[in-house]
Design a protein around this motif. Structure first.
Motif, PDB file in Angstrom:
ATOM      1  N   LYS A  89       0.834  -1.213   0.000  1.00 27.83           N
ATOM      2  CA  LYS A  89       0.000   0.000   0.000  1.00 27.83           C
ATOM      3  C   LYS A  89       0.863   1.254   0.000  1.00 27.83           C
ATOM      4  CE  LYS A  89      -4.155   1.900   0.450  1.00 27.83           C
ATOM      5  NZ  LYS A  89      -3.821   3.323   0.375  1.00 27.83           N
ATOM      6  N   GLU A  90       1.930   1.247   0.804  1.00 30.06           N
ATOM      7  CA  GLU A  90       2.835   2.402   0.825  1.00 30.06           C
ATOM      8  C   GLU A  90       3.514   2.577  -0.531  1.00 30.06           C
ATOM      9  OE1 GLU A  90       4.691   2.849   5.233  1.00 30.06           O
ATOM     10  OE2 GLU A  90       5.110   0.948   4.210  1.00 30.06           O
ATOM     11  N   LEU A  91       3.902   1.459  -1.138  1.00 29.73           N
ATOM     12  CA  LEU A  91       4.539   1.509  -2.450  1.00 29.73           C
ATOM     13  C   LEU A  91       3.586   2.090  -3.484  1.00 29.73           C
ATOM     14  CD1 LEU A  91       7.123   0.684  -3.989  1.00 29.73           C
ATOM     15  CD2 LEU A  91       6.029  -1.515  -4.459  1.00 29.73           C
ATOM     16  N   LYS A  92       2.353   1.624  -3.465  1.00 28.06           N
ATOM     17  CA  LYS A  92       1.349   2.105  -4.413  1.00 28.06           C
ATOM     18  C   LYS A  92       1.084   3.595  -4.226  1.00 28.06           C
ATOM     19  CE  LYS A  92      -3.296   1.092  -6.177  1.00 28.06           C
ATOM     20  NZ  LYS A  92      -4.441   0.153  -6.119  1.00 28.06           N
ATOM     21  N   ASP A  93       0.917   4.008  -2.989  1.00 29.81           N
ATOM     22  CA  ASP A  93       0.629   5.421  -2.715  1.00 29.81           C
ATOM     23  C   ASP A  93       1.788   6.317  -3.153  1.00 29.81           C
ATOM     24  OD1 ASP A  93      -1.811   4.747  -1.667  1.00 29.81           O
ATOM     25  OD2 ASP A  93      -1.178   4.841   0.426  1.00 29.81           O
ATOM     26  N   HIS A  94       3.005   5.851  -2.922  1.00 24.54           N
ATOM     27  CA  HIS A  94       4.176   6.653  -3.277  1.00 24.54           C
ATOM     28  C   HIS A  94       4.254   6.884  -4.784  1.00 24.54           C
ATOM     29  CE1 HIS A  94       8.123   8.391  -2.560  1.00 24.54           C
ATOM     30  NE2 HIS A  94       8.651   7.607  -3.499  1.00 24.54           N
ATOM     31  N   PHE A  95       3.907   5.853  -5.564  1.00 18.79           N
ATOM     32  CA  PHE A  95       4.067   5.937  -7.016  1.00 18.79           C
ATOM     33  C   PHE A  95       2.876   6.557  -7.735  1.00 18.79           C
ATOM     34  CE2 PHE A  95       7.761   3.535  -6.184  1.00 18.79           C
ATOM     35  CZ  PHE A  95       8.583   3.680  -7.294  1.00 18.79           C
TER      36      PHE A  95
ATOM     37  N   ARG B  21       3.599   5.300 -20.772  1.00 25.63           N
ATOM     38  CA  ARG B  21       4.006   6.686 -20.514  1.00 25.63           C
ATOM     39  C   ARG B  21       4.124   6.949 -19.016  1.00 25.63           C
ATOM     40  NH1 ARG B  21       1.302  11.720 -23.810  1.00 25.63           N
ATOM     41  NH2 ARG B  21       2.830  13.314 -23.246  1.00 25.63           N
ATOM     42  N   GLU B  22       3.161   6.439 -18.248  1.00 23.41           N
ATOM     43  CA  GLU B  22       3.199   6.614 -16.799  1.00 23.41           C
ATOM     44  C   GLU B  22       4.367   5.847 -16.182  1.00 23.41           C
ATOM     45  OE1 GLU B  22      -1.565   7.232 -15.885  1.00 23.41           O
ATOM     46  OE2 GLU B  22      -0.788   5.221 -16.255  1.00 23.41           O
ATOM     47  N   ALA B  23       4.635   4.649 -16.708  1.00 20.55           N
ATOM     48  CA  ALA B  23       5.765   3.861 -16.203  1.00 20.55           C
ATOM     49  C   ALA B  23       7.079   4.590 -16.457  1.00 20.55           C
ATOM     50  CB  ALA B  23       5.780   2.488 -16.870  1.00 20.55           C
ATOM     51  N   ALA B  24       7.213   5.156 -17.648  1.00 19.69           N
ATOM     52  CA  ALA B  24       8.431   5.907 -17.972  1.00 19.69           C
ATOM     53  C   ALA B  24       8.567   7.141 -17.081  1.00 19.69           C
ATOM     54  CB  ALA B  24       8.405   6.324 -19.439  1.00 19.69           C
ATOM     55  N   LYS B  25       7.444   7.785 -16.796  1.00 16.31           N
ATOM     56  CA  LYS B  25       7.461   8.950 -15.913  1.00 16.31           C
ATOM     57  C   LYS B  25       7.919   8.559 -14.514  1.00 16.31           C
ATOM     58  CE  LYS B  25       4.513  12.711 -14.202  1.00 16.31           C
ATOM     59  NZ  LYS B  25       3.130  13.257 -14.177  1.00 16.31           N
ATOM     60  N   ALA B  26       7.467   7.397 -14.045  1.00 11.04           N
ATOM     61  CA  ALA B  26       7.868   6.912 -12.721  1.00 11.04           C
ATOM     62  C   ALA B  26       9.380   6.692 -12.662  1.00 11.04           C
ATOM     63  CB  ALA B  26       7.141   5.615 -12.394  1.00 11.04           C
ATOM     64  N   ILE B  27       9.943   6.142 -13.726  1.00 14.71           N
ATOM     65  CA  ILE B  27      11.388   5.918 -13.777  1.00 14.71           C
ATOM     66  C   ILE B  27      12.123   7.245 -13.712  1.00 14.71           C
ATOM     67  CG2 ILE B  27      13.283   5.094 -15.244  1.00 14.71           C
ATOM     68  CD1 ILE B  27      11.269   2.945 -16.277  1.00 14.71           C
ATOM     69  N   GLN B  28      11.633   8.228 -14.468  1.00 19.74           N
ATOM     70  CA  GLN B  28      12.271   9.538 -14.487  1.00 19.74           C
ATOM     71  C   GLN B  28      12.193  10.224 -13.125  1.00 19.74           C
ATOM     72  OE1 GLN B  28      10.207  11.476 -17.730  1.00 19.74           O
ATOM     73  NE2 GLN B  28      11.827  10.979 -19.175  1.00 19.74           N
ATOM     74  N   ILE B  29      11.058  10.111 -12.459  1.00 20.23           N
ATOM     75  CA  ILE B  29      10.853  10.809 -11.185  1.00 20.23           C
ATOM     76  C   ILE B  29      11.552  10.114 -10.028  1.00 20.23           C
ATOM     77  CG2 ILE B  29       9.130  11.461  -9.446  1.00 20.23           C
ATOM     78  CD1 ILE B  29       7.116  11.841 -11.710  1.00 20.23           C
ATOM     79  N   PHE B  30      11.429   8.791  -9.955  1.00 21.23           N
ATOM     80  CA  PHE B  30      11.800   8.082  -8.732  1.00 21.23           C
ATOM     81  C   PHE B  30      13.131   7.342  -8.756  1.00 21.23           C
ATOM     82  CE2 PHE B  30       7.051   8.152  -8.403  1.00 21.23           C
ATOM     83  CZ  PHE B  30       6.989   8.981  -7.297  1.00 21.23           C
ATOM     84  N   ASN B  31      13.692   7.087  -9.947  1.00 24.62           N
ATOM     85  CA  ASN B  31      14.953   6.350  -9.955  1.00 24.62           C
ATOM     86  C   ASN B  31      16.030   7.124  -9.202  1.00 24.62           C
ATOM     87  OD1 ASN B  31      16.734   4.239 -10.682  1.00 24.62           O
ATOM     88  ND2 ASN B  31      17.559   5.490 -12.338  1.00 24.62           N
ATOM     89  N   GLU B  32      16.679   6.444  -8.251  1.00 27.05           N
ATOM     90  CA  GLU B  32      17.730   7.017  -7.415  1.00 27.05           C
ATOM     91  C   GLU B  32      17.216   8.147  -6.519  1.00 27.05           C
ATOM     92  OE1 GLU B  32      21.354   7.810  -9.524  1.00 27.05           O
ATOM     93  OE2 GLU B  32      21.357   5.854 -10.496  1.00 27.05           O
ATOM     94  N   SER B  33      15.926   8.099  -6.203  1.00 33.13           N
ATOM     95  CA  SER B  33      15.367   9.038  -5.226  1.00 33.13           C
ATOM     96  C   SER B  33      15.333   8.355  -3.863  1.00 33.13           C
ATOM     97  CB  SER B  33      13.952   9.466  -5.634  1.00 33.13           C
ATOM     98  OG  SER B  33      13.062   8.355  -5.591  1.00 33.13           O
ATOM     99  N   GLU B  34      15.066   9.143  -2.818  1.00 34.71           N
ATOM    100  CA  GLU B  34      15.048   8.581  -1.471  1.00 34.71           C
ATOM    101  C   GLU B  34      13.635   8.205  -1.048  1.00 34.71           C
ATOM    102  OE1 GLU B  34      16.132  10.268   2.881  1.00 34.71           O
ATOM    103  OE2 GLU B  34      17.831  10.157   1.494  1.00 34.71           O
ATOM    104  N   PHE B  35      13.512   7.033  -0.448  1.00 38.73           N
ATOM    105  CA  PHE B  35      12.229   6.546   0.046  1.00 38.73           C
ATOM    106  C   PHE B  35      12.458   5.939   1.421  1.00 38.73           C
ATOM    107  CE2 PHE B  35       8.982   3.003   0.082  1.00 38.73           C
ATOM    108  CZ  PHE B  35       7.870   3.830   0.257  1.00 38.73           C
ATOM    109  N   HIS B  36      11.933   6.597   2.439  1.00 40.69           N
ATOM    110  CA  HIS B  36      12.088   6.128   3.821  1.00 40.69           C
ATOM    111  C   HIS B  36      13.546   5.820   4.161  1.00 40.69           C
ATOM    112  CE1 HIS B  36       7.878   6.311   4.245  1.00 40.69           C
ATOM    113  NE2 HIS B  36       7.562   5.127   3.728  1.00 40.69           N
ATOM    114  N   GLY B  37      14.440   6.732   3.752  1.00 38.93           N
ATOM    115  CA  GLY B  37      15.842   6.606   4.140  1.00 38.93           C
ATOM    116  C   GLY B  37      16.703   5.751   3.242  1.00 38.93           C
TER     117      GLY B  37
END
Length: 298
Positions: A234-240, A271-287
């Motif tokens: 659920k946390e993973l889904k909400d984050h993305f 398109r949404e999957a590619a956007k997720a890669i651009q936004i979240f790859n190498e970002s911080e999530f709960h430390g």
């Protein structure tokens, strides 16, 4: 590709020495470092090898192996400058046409190409295409990597799905495309490029659709690595959700129901999957610094 690899999903307890020892299976390790912040591991590190061939071997053989209780992922290190404490390797250079990562390395394993192109790993999947990108502009863009024998933009009801397939004359040229054209710009969008894992190429006259049964999910699912063990689906889904319509999220578990430190997120479109890669790859999530990439098993 140079001679360094990035390693993600490390245990907080993994030291540079245990990282170095683990990667000696792939070749001569000249340096290993675990990235830190305020003296604490960030859950990722860098391993430098003596040669680019050994680095490629590490990517091929040590990805998704276990180290200190966590399933690690391994990829080419894309940073131009070395992390703190690492000497600049001085080995990074664009791969020349016809060479795998600039070193004549073996072609990646993939399903054989059916039809007129050479067999075995000579096709690549291209995601995050502009709705306006045509097969011709796709083909022209990928000629930088080698001889393109076929290019197609996948469609549904006559409209682009935002992804396509490019077939090269050789597997080495396909690998060169992955190494040099990923994260380049085409028609105003930053594309991603990976090995095409479908068994059959698009059929002439089909509008470039994937074979039956794969149209709905191909390119829509991302792999998320280096998750904290406490992360729920659920946390993973909400984050993305920031990236688009998340239709499913899952955290991988072992036989005892404990998280394995990675998961998958399925989106409604490529398109949404590619956007997720651009936004979240190498970002911080709960430390932890997470890795987000196309899911190779989707």
């Amino acid at each position: 590709m140079g001679s360094r690899v990035y390693v993600g999903n490390l245990s907080w307890h993994t030291s540079w020495q245990s990282l170095k020892d683990h990667f000696r299976q792939a070749g001569e390790v000249v340096h290993a470092d675990v990235m830190q912040h305020d003296g604490r591991s960030k859950g990722c590190g860098i391993v430098a090898f003596a040669t680019a061939q050994e680095a490629a071997n590490a990517i091929a053989t040590l990805g998704e192996t276990e180290l200190d209780g966590r399933t690690i992922f391994v990829r080419e290190d894309r940073e131009a400058a070395a992390p703190r404490g690492l000497p600049a390797p001085g080995t990074r250079a664009p791969a020349p046409a016809g060479k795998f990562y600039g070193g004549g390395l073996p072609a990646p394993r993939s399903p054989a190409l059916a039809g007129g192109a050479a067999a075995g790993g000579s096709r690549v999947y291209v995601g995050n295409l502009s709705w306006h990108t045509s097969w011709q502009s796709l083909k022209d863009h990928f000629r930088q990597a080698g001889e393109v024998v076929h290019a197609d933009v996948m469609q549904h009801d006559g409209r682009s799905k935002g992804c396509g397939i490019v077939a090269f004359a050789t597997a080495q040229e396909a690998a060169n495309a992955i190494a040099t054209l990923g994260e380049t710009e085409l028609d105003g969008r930053t594309i991603f490029v990976r090995e095409d894992r479908e068994a059959a190429p698009p059929t002439a006259g089909s509008g470039g659709r994937a074979r039956a049964g794969t149209v709905q999910t191909s390119g829509c699912q991302v792999y998320v690595g280096n998750l904290p063990y406490t992360t729920s689906w659920k946390e993973l889904k909400d984050h993305f959700k920031v990236a688009g319509n998340v239709t499913h999220a899952d955290v991988a578990q072992d036989g005892g129901g404990k998280s394995r430190g990675f998961g998958t997120v399925l989106f409604g479109s490529t398109r949404e999957a590619a956007k997720a890669i651009q936004i979240f790859n190498e970002s911080e999530f709960h430390g932890r610094t997470i890795e987000v990439r196309p899911d190779q098993y989707s």
